[in-house]
Design an enzyme around this catalytic site. Structure first.
Site: not given
Ligand code: BGC
Length: 770
Positions: A357-358, A488
């Site tokens: 989603w980045d 997360e």
């Molecule tokens: C973040 C996510 C992100 C992913 C890739 C994770 O550490 O919590 O939001 O999509 O890294 O950058």
């Protein structure tokens, strides 16, 4: 945090050999051109700590998932962008003894990433254990003018001896991925071919059966004169290389030019790969190194002309933002709609080079404003092409009727992440994909995109949300259970405010979009409604009913939205209460302790306030910011930029600056102690946003570009360019004023601090800073 790289406006400079930081430098000094990428590994053999990395965009391997107990719905594989055949290798030996800096005394060492010209250089003086001293200098690049080509100039000079120099330029497909789940090698040799000064290897990936042909041709010069040489083939598996033995004299330089090409079956017929590779190598060789180098510098100059941000008075900040812009354009150029932006780009294996989603939530605005419109559009079309897979992903989890759940991690549209709390629960990602469509239309005004592609994606997304919520009898509202928000560090929560908010917004936006397409493109609408079996009245009614009656947890006393139900029942501390030696907590605390704590990994409620800033009053934003920011540990690279933008909006200048630096220099200073795995490419777009949307206060509302500029006290001035609806603007902010120059042939109405102005074609406008 480490601060061993020198500050410089255009270069990243490592002075002195730091073997303990080698893998960090390899990440930071990576080079790429959107089609291929290369970590800053040494050309010659190196037995010290190193993460070899050559990557080819779109070439991946579905590595079998490793989990404890299998659960229905888990994806079968985790996609990995592969460590591809090595094209940079040049082994060097003097009288049979290999040059390996790990076994030498390194007297001087300088590694320089020149971002202005797009090249990596290295200068070394080393001493063999027996006292023989040599000088090495190398310069290499991945051409952005011709994206299947890389070239290297590598020179060696014995300083205190004469002898026999053996030079072995090679290409090698016998490579591994450090993150392979079962220690398996992913490449199978198809064919090799070598001639006197050339070597080619075609290799195929297991399972996905992509083929890549990697080839090279080299020439050797001594004292400026081309050397006629014989060479011997080196026989090794999955390897093609030639060795040349020549005399070298004390104080005399020998220069090797290596022209390489990497061509893949993504772009060529498999049967023609070798031929295409030979052509590309010949093309490079015939032009010669200096011409290629100049083309590279010119191509980068053209990119910088539009994408650069200049910051006066703060070299660390200047270097940071240029590093970010440089890495973004090394990763994605937007010319191929099948490609996307992995969180680590071409700088490491972590995150598998897959799409997250980045892209929509962070990278999209950067490409929207600094590149031609088709670049951002290609990013949207990429998801359109994955719609069918998103519908299948949702079906695997039990949804039906065309509900689409875009994957958290993907290469080809299939979900390939296998932590249940993310795969099944971090569903907010669907919202970011809808948000990017909204962002695109808001910025470009191209509403026709809805009829062409956008509405169908929104329809699938809305159908998902409509099935994912349920009605709570006690609350008499729609609720969403068992989710993970952007934070997360908290899983399986009920009513994550951000997820509920973006879901309700998606349902509204999808409804409006369907209505818009119906009114403006009735034929496309009926075709769309027909092929998706859209039950107009029933579905629109349900979407509106859910959106209007969604539960948004809040605390009236504190005047804040709750990250999720029950958040305040945790032990409420601030990040300042965590001893410095225990940060980052993800490297010191058990997962259990992290999950139970109140600490927030990255913007969650604040991510929503950033996206939908115009839905909230300034006081609302302030209260939520003041509550959540102190509890946020920013252990996702995506976190500081959002906080920087909101802090600038709230005129918290110091915090905005601190968070800007933390984003822009995250990898240069290794803030999160993880740059050795690769650079945080997607968050780099956040650094760009922190300047443009944060300090510059850029927004688009009601078809009008707006600015509310401020300047951090550390800066004397900053300037950037933006494309907007056919116009090109340059914005310069000094301590006294903001000057907007219209560099295009059409006038533009813009707002500064809420007041409307017209900037004539070729004209200027100055407004005093507030
Ligand atoms: C973040 C996510 C992100 C992913 C890739 C994770 O550490 O919590 O939001 O999509 O890294 O950058």
């Amino acid at each position: 945090m480490k601060q061993y790289l020198q500050h410089h406006e255009w270069q990243i400079i490592e002075e002195g050999f730091n073997p303990e930081y080698n893998e960090i430098s390899e990440s930071v000094c990576s080079i790429g051109n959107g089609r291929m990428g290369q970590r800053a590994n040494f050309e010659e053999q190196y037995s010290g700590d190193t993460l070899p990395g050559s990557y080819v965009a779109g070439i991946y391997y579905p590595d079998k998932t490793r989990v404890g107990w299998w659960k229905i719905g888990y994806p079968e594989y985790f996609a990995k962008v592969l460590n591809a055949p090595n094209w940079i290798g040049i082994d060097i030996a003097f009288d049979g003894e290999q040059l390996d800096l790990a076994h030498c005394k390194v007297e001087s060492f300088r590694r320089v990433l020149d971002m202005q010209k797009g090249r990596l250089e290295r200068y070394v003086t080393a001493q063999f254990p027996d006292g023989r001293r040599v000088e090495i200098a190398s310069c290499r690049f991945c051409s952005i003018a011709d994206d299947e080509i890389g070239a290297i100039r590598y020179s060696v000079k014995p300083l205190n001896f004469s002898g026999t120099l053996s030079i072995t330029p090679y290409v090698n497909a016998d490579v591994i991925n450090q993150d392979s789940n079962y220690g398996e090698k992913f490449w199978v040799e198809v064919e090799t071919k070598t001639k006197r000064s050339q070597a080619y290897i075609t290799a195929e990936t297991k399972k996905t059966e992509f083929q890549v042909c990697t080839g090279m041709r080299f020439s050797i010069f001594q004292n400026g004169v081309k050397v006629n040489f014989d060479s011997l083939r080196v026989h090794k598996e999955k390897y093609a290389g030639r060795t040349v033995d020549i005399k070298c004299e004390k104080g005399r330089e020998t220069v090797v030019y290596k022209y390489a090409a990497v061509v893949s079956s993504l772009n060529h017929e498999k049967a023609e790969l070798l031929e295409r590779c030979q052509e590309a190598v010949k093309r490079a060789h015939d032009k010669g190194f200096e011409v290629l180098l100049q083309e590279q510098a010119d191509a980068w100059a053209a990119k910088w002309e539009e994408a650069d941000i200049r910051i006066q008075g703060d070299v660390a900040a200047q270097q940071g933002i240029r590093f970010n812009i440089f890495q973004l354009y090394q990763t994605y150029t937007g010319e191929d709609e099948r490609l996307n932006i992995g969180p680590k780009g071409f700088t490491g294996e972590k995150y598998g080079g897959s799409t997250y989603w980045d892209t929509e939530a962070y990278c999209f605005p950067f490409y929207l404003a600094t590149a031609d419109q088709h670049v951002a559009r290609n990013l949207l079309v990429y998801r359109y092409r994955h719609l069918q897979k998103a519908i299948e992903n949702a079906e695997k989890l039990g949804f039906s009727g065309g509900a689409a759940l875009y994957p958290m991690v993907t290469m080809n549209g299939e979900e390939c992440h296998n932590e249940w709390e993310i795969t099944f629960e971090e569903i907010h990602r669907n919202g970011a994909i809808a948000y990017a469509i909204h962002d695109y239309i808001r910025y470009t005004g191209e509403k026709e995109y809805l009829a062409e592609y956008g509405a169908e994606v929104l329809l699938g997304i809305a159908r998902f949300w409509a099935q994912r919520v349920h009605f709570s009898q006690p609350k008499q509202q729609y609720v969403m259970h068992g989710v993970t928000g952007p934070n997360e560090y908290e899983n399986n929560v009920n009513n994550n405010w951000y997820t509920n908010y973006i879901a309700a917004w998606c349902l509204r936006f999808a409804g409006e979009s369907m209505q818009y397409v119906k009114e403006t493109a009735p034929e496309q609408y009926s075709a769309l409604a027909g092929r998706t079996n859209f039950k107009e009245q029933e579905e629109l009614r349900r979407w509106a009913e859910i959106a209007g009656n969604m539960h948004f947890p809040a605390d009236a006393q504190l005047g804040i939205y709750l990250q999720q139900e029950g958040y305040l029942e945790k032990e409420i501390l601030t990040a300042a209460d965590i001893p410095a030696a225990q940060r980052p907590i993800n490297q010191h605390w058990s997962w259990d302790r992290i999950l139970r704590s109140c600490f927030i990994k990255q913007a969650d409620v604040l991510q929503g306030m950033y996206f939908f800033e115009d839905h909230f009053s300034e006081e609302d934003i302030r209260r939520n910011y003041d509550f959540y920011e102190p509890r946020t540990v920013h252990e996702s690279s995506l976190s500081p930029c959002v906080h920087s933008i909101l802090a600038a909006r709230l005129r918290k200048e110091e915090k905005a600056y601190e968070m800007y630096l933390r984003t822009a220099r995250l990898d240069l200073d290794d803030y999160n102690n993880d740059t050795e795995d690769g650079c945080h490419i997607t968050s780099m777009a956040g650094a760009w946003m922190a300047v443009i949307k944060g300090f510059g206060g850029m927004r688009v509302y009601d078809d009008t570009l707006q600015f509310s500029p401020m300047i951090p006290s550390q800066w004397n001035a900053y300037a950037f360019k933006l494309r907007f609806r056919g116009a090109l603007l340059q914005v310069k902010v000094t301590k006294e004023q903001a000057i907007v120059r219209n560099l295009s042939a059409r006038h533009l109405d813009i707002k500064i601090y809420g007041n409307l102005f017209t900037v004539e074609a070729g004209g200027d406008l100055s407004v005093g800073l507030r």
